[in-house]
Design an enzyme around this catalytic site. Structure first.
Site, PDB file in Angstrom:
ATOM      1  N   GLU A 109       5.836 -26.046  92.482  1.00 36.33           N
ATOM      2  CA  GLU A 109       4.514 -25.941  91.847  1.00 36.33           C
ATOM      3  C   GLU A 109       4.633 -26.335  90.379  1.00 36.33           C
ATOM      4  OE1 GLU A 109       3.255 -21.879  92.614  1.00 36.33           O
ATOM      5  OE2 GLU A 109       1.819 -22.563  94.125  1.00 36.33           O
ATOM      6  N   LYS A 163      15.527 -32.648  90.459  1.00 42.89           N
ATOM      7  CA  LYS A 163      15.249 -32.408  91.890  1.00 42.89           C
ATOM      8  C   LYS A 163      14.420 -33.554  92.466  1.00 42.89           C
ATOM      9  CE  LYS A 163      15.065 -27.655  90.602  1.00 42.89           C
ATOM     10  NZ  LYS A 163      14.085 -26.793  89.934  1.00 42.89           N
ATOM     11  N   LYS A 205      18.351 -26.622  94.646  1.00 37.87           N
ATOM     12  CA  LYS A 205      18.167 -26.973  93.233  1.00 37.87           C
ATOM     13  C   LYS A 205      18.945 -28.223  92.849  1.00 37.87           C
ATOM     14  CE  LYS A 205      15.935 -23.042  92.782  1.00 37.87           C
ATOM     15  NZ  LYS A 205      14.638 -22.728  92.242  1.00 37.87           N
TER      16      LYS A 205
HETATM   17  C1  FMN Z   1       4.712 -22.757  96.410  1.00 41.86           C
HETATM   18  C2  FMN Z   1       6.096 -22.668  95.805  1.00 41.86           C
HETATM   19  C3  FMN Z   1       6.333 -23.207  94.556  1.00 41.86           C
HETATM   20  C4  FMN Z   1       7.631 -23.195  94.017  1.00 41.86           C
HETATM   21  N1  FMN Z   1       7.872 -23.842  92.837  1.00 41.86           N
HETATM   22  C5  FMN Z   1       9.165 -24.014  92.437  1.00 41.86           C
HETATM   23  C6  FMN Z   1       9.485 -24.893  91.340  1.00 41.86           C
HETATM   24  O1  FMN Z   1       8.616 -25.463  90.688  1.00 41.86           O
HETATM   25  N2  FMN Z   1      10.802 -25.086  91.036  1.00 41.86           N
HETATM   26  C7  FMN Z   1      11.808 -24.468  91.731  1.00 41.86           C
HETATM   27  O2  FMN Z   1      12.980 -24.696  91.418  1.00 41.86           O
HETATM   28  N3  FMN Z   1      11.535 -23.615  92.757  1.00 41.86           N
HETATM   29  C8  FMN Z   1      10.249 -23.403  93.138  1.00 41.86           C
HETATM   30  N4  FMN Z   1       9.963 -22.586  94.230  1.00 41.86           N
HETATM   31  C9  FMN Z   1      11.064 -21.910  94.925  1.00 41.86           C
HETATM   32  C10 FMN Z   1      10.917 -20.360  94.974  1.00 41.86           C
HETATM   33  O3  FMN Z   1      11.369 -19.809  93.772  1.00 41.86           O
HETATM   34  C11 FMN Z   1      11.701 -19.868  96.177  1.00 41.86           C
HETATM   35  O4  FMN Z   1      11.050 -20.309  97.360  1.00 41.86           O
HETATM   36  C12 FMN Z   1      11.816 -18.336  96.249  1.00 41.86           C
HETATM   37  O5  FMN Z   1      12.556 -17.832  95.178  1.00 41.86           O
HETATM   38  C13 FMN Z   1      12.441 -17.892  97.573  1.00 41.86           C
HETATM   39  O6  FMN Z   1      13.735 -18.439  97.701  1.00 41.86           O
HETATM   40  P1  FMN Z   1      14.182 -19.435  98.877  1.00 41.86           P
HETATM   41  O7  FMN Z   1      13.148 -20.530  98.981  1.00 41.86           O
HETATM   42  O8  FMN Z   1      15.505 -19.972  98.429  1.00 41.86           O
HETATM   43  O9  FMN Z   1      14.254 -18.651 100.151  1.00 41.86           O
HETATM   44  C14 FMN Z   1       8.675 -22.560  94.746  1.00 41.86           C
HETATM   45  C15 FMN Z   1       8.406 -22.001  95.994  1.00 41.86           C
HETATM   46  C16 FMN Z   1       7.146 -22.068  96.543  1.00 41.86           C
HETATM   47  C17 FMN Z   1       6.922 -21.514  97.924  1.00 41.86           C
END
Ligand code: FMN
Length: 219
Positions: free
Chosen positions: A165, A74, A14
């Site tokens: 996303e 970010k 983040k």
């Molecule tokens: C397709 C996708 C879209 C996501 N969109 C966002 C986003 O817009 N902003 C963000 O801070 N995290 C985003 N995330 C992070 C997810 O919240 C995160 O992957 C999930 O909570 C699992 O945690 P980790 O990736 O730390 O293992 C996204 C993850 C994925 C896979």
């Protein structure tokens, strides 16, 4: 590489250190990770816009305004930002281009095999175009497969990432002229290096996943 260690090391970053840049040798590998992802029938229905310069990242950040402002820093502080885009159509011209590109890479020992593969790919595409009416969705699924490959791939290089996303698709499609080129934005991924103060590092915010016995059935 210990794959489980890598999966636990990576997390959605983040807070990126704006002073740390990905090296040119790692950047070359990153581009190869994008290129080498598998896709159904080898369709490769994607394009990637990569913001590397401050100006490029500012353009990318136009997609993180208003409701999506939580993702702005970010984008601006990352080393690079990759915008994953999907094709809108898979027309005859593209199918032919793909076939010739595979031929050039030595995939086809003879014309019969080449035409069989072409026929098979077109049958799949037609099922999605006409029977299921989800051609665009099918292609988008291939892009997501690339995204999964990418998140693990960059982690093996010790590079942090945040998939997003939470971006304004329409704004980014316009900014990069994607629709005129037959593409639309799907998801952006910021890559670079975490700051120590990131609240989301796994020592401060441990990862959470559903238990194995809930998500896996072994027969
Ligand atoms: C397709 C996708 C879209 C996501 N969109 C966002 C986003 O817009 N902003 C963000 O801070 N995290 C985003 N995330 C992070 C997810 O919240 C995160 O992957 C999930 O909570 C699992 O945690 P980790 O990736 O730390 O293992 C996204 C993850 C994925 C896979």
């Amino acid at each position: 590489m210990d794959i489980i260690k890598t999966l636990n090391w990576r997390y959605s970053t983040k807070s990126f250190d704006a002073n740390k840049k990905i090296s040119s040798s790692d950047f070359a590998k990153i581009k190869e990770i994008l290129r080498m992802s598998p896709s159904s029938t080898n369709l490769q229905p994607w394009h990637f816009v990569i913001a590397e310069t401050e100006e490029g990242k500012k353009r990318m950040a136009k997609g993180t305004q208003g409701f999506f402002i939580f993702n702005e820093a970010k984008v601006l502080n990352a080393s690079h930002v990759v915008l994953f885009c999907s094709r809108i159509t898979a027309d005859e011209e593209y199918m032919q281009k793909l076939l010739e590109s595979e031929d050039k890479d030595g995939r086809y020992p003879n014309d019969e095999i080449k035409q069989n593969v072409n026929g098979g790919r077109n049958v799949f595409a037609d099922i999605h175009k006409y029977d299921l009416k989800d051609l665009q969705h099918w292609m988008e699924k291939q892009v997501y497969l690339n995204i999964g490959n990418f998140l693990l791939g960059v982690a093996t290089l010790g590079i942090d990432a945040c998939p997003m996303e939470g971006i304004d698709i329409k704004v980014l499609d316009e900014e990069f002229g994607l629709r005129e080129k037959g593409f639309t934005a799907i998801t952006a991924i910021s890559i670079g290096y975490r700051t120590e103060s990131d609240f989301n590092t796994t020592d401060k915010t441990p990862k959470s996943r559903l238990p194995e016995d809930e998500i896996i059935t072994v027969l």
